[in-house]
Design an enzyme around this catalytic site. Structure first.
Site, PDB file in Angstrom:
ATOM      1  N   SER A 146     -64.606  21.495   8.946  1.00 54.34           N
ATOM      2  CA  SER A 146     -65.332  21.778  10.185  1.00 54.34           C
ATOM      3  C   SER A 146     -64.580  21.098  11.328  1.00 54.34           C
ATOM      4  O   SER A 146     -63.756  20.206  11.096  1.00 54.34           O
ATOM      5  CB  SER A 146     -66.762  21.211  10.090  1.00 54.34           C
ATOM      6  OG  SER A 146     -67.393  21.170  11.350  1.00 54.34           O
ATOM      7  N   TYR A 159     -72.985  14.411   8.281  1.00 50.76           N
ATOM      8  CA  TYR A 159     -72.242  15.666   8.171  1.00 50.76           C
ATOM      9  C   TYR A 159     -70.785  15.461   8.577  1.00 50.76           C
ATOM     10  O   TYR A 159     -69.861  15.893   7.879  1.00 50.76           O
ATOM     11  CB  TYR A 159     -72.894  16.736   9.045  1.00 50.76           C
ATOM     12  CG  TYR A 159     -72.217  18.089   8.972  1.00 50.76           C
ATOM     13  CD1 TYR A 159     -72.488  18.964   7.922  1.00 50.76           C
ATOM     14  CD2 TYR A 159     -71.317  18.496   9.951  1.00 50.76           C
ATOM     15  CE1 TYR A 159     -71.873  20.206   7.846  1.00 50.76           C
ATOM     16  CE2 TYR A 159     -70.689  19.729   9.885  1.00 50.76           C
ATOM     17  CZ  TYR A 159     -70.973  20.578   8.830  1.00 50.76           C
ATOM     18  OH  TYR A 159     -70.346  21.798   8.762  1.00 50.76           O
TER      19      TYR A 159
END
Length: 255
Positions: A146, A159
């Site tokens: 990501s 995350y």
């Protein structure tokens, strides 16, 4: 030259592929002629998506269901796939979850859940699939990171930590597996509109931030991730190893 990108006759396991980015990646591989194993925690849903994809593409597809964070379940799931379909030529580690909360209130069980799914899960599935790849002396593993592999944002510290770990997991797997003819790389998406991000895209303030922060001036479309995956899944990337490709419209390139 086009033969370098040939995927016909190969089989790919795409974890977390019943929806969102994972499904788009699975569909992209199938469109290139690669057999696909649709994976999700819901067995019925995985089978339904696999059947739909087969009906549309004519490519061999099947569903698989196991918890990527459970080592025994992963081992059994991978063994079952290999027994039924043969070798897994391409692994796409896409399964992941997100939890949002202010840091002071972030439940430790959420931290454990995010790390277990996003990072430990990627390790466990890669470990299980790599055993067969090592025996055959070839294989492709593509981990999905990501922009949070490189950039932090408030409210999603676990995350970001998990996705940062995915990049280093990719490098570590490269070190272990490259001598066996296996390429391990990562794709790090920016902000893409999916069913999981619709609420963010509908937030006028957040939508404006994404557009202003991204040099391309827009959100990504999930089909724009397929080219990078096809490259990393094919012989065109045989000397590319341990790398992360940021598919983010330029977000991580500018300040």
């Amino acid at each position: 030259m086009t033969d370098l990108f040939e995927l016909h006759g190969r089989t790919a396991l795409v974890t977390g592929s019943t929806r969102g980015i994972g499904r788009a990646l699975a569909e992209g591989l199938a469109a290139a002629g690669c057999g696909v194993v649709i994976h999700g925690r819901n067995a019925a849903q995985a089978s339904a998506v696999a059947s739909e994809l087969h009906d549309r593409s004519g490519i061999p597809t099947t569903g698989a269901s196991f918890d990527v964070a459970d080592a025994d379940a992963v081992a059994a799931g991978v063994a079952r796939i290999e027994a039924e379909l043969g070798a897994i030529d391409v692994l796409v580690n896409n399964a992941g979850i997100q939890r949002r909360s202010a840091l002071a209130d972030f439940p430790v069980e959420w931290w454990d859940e995010v790390i277990a799914t996003n990072l430990t899960g990627a390790f466990l599935v890669a470990q299980a699939v790599a055993r067969g790849m090592v025996q055959r002396g070839q294989g492709k593993i593509v981990n999905i990171g990501s922009v949070q592999s490189l950039l932090g944002r408030p409210g999603i510290t676990p995350y970001a930590a998990s996705k940062g770990g995915v990049v280093m997991l990719t490098k570590g797997l490269c070190a272990d597996l490259a001598p066996h003819g296996i390429q391990v790389n990562a794709i790090a998406p920016g902000y893409f509109i999916t069913d999981l991000t619709e609420s963010l895209a509908a937030d006028a303030q957040f939508d404006a931030w994404v557009r202003q922060r991204t040099p391309a001036g827009r959100w990504g479309s999930v089909d724009e991730l397929v080219g990078a995956l096809r490259f990393l899944s094919s012989d065109a990337s045989n000397f590319v190893n341990g790398q992360t490709i940021y598919v983010d419209g330029g977000m991580t390139a500018v300040v």
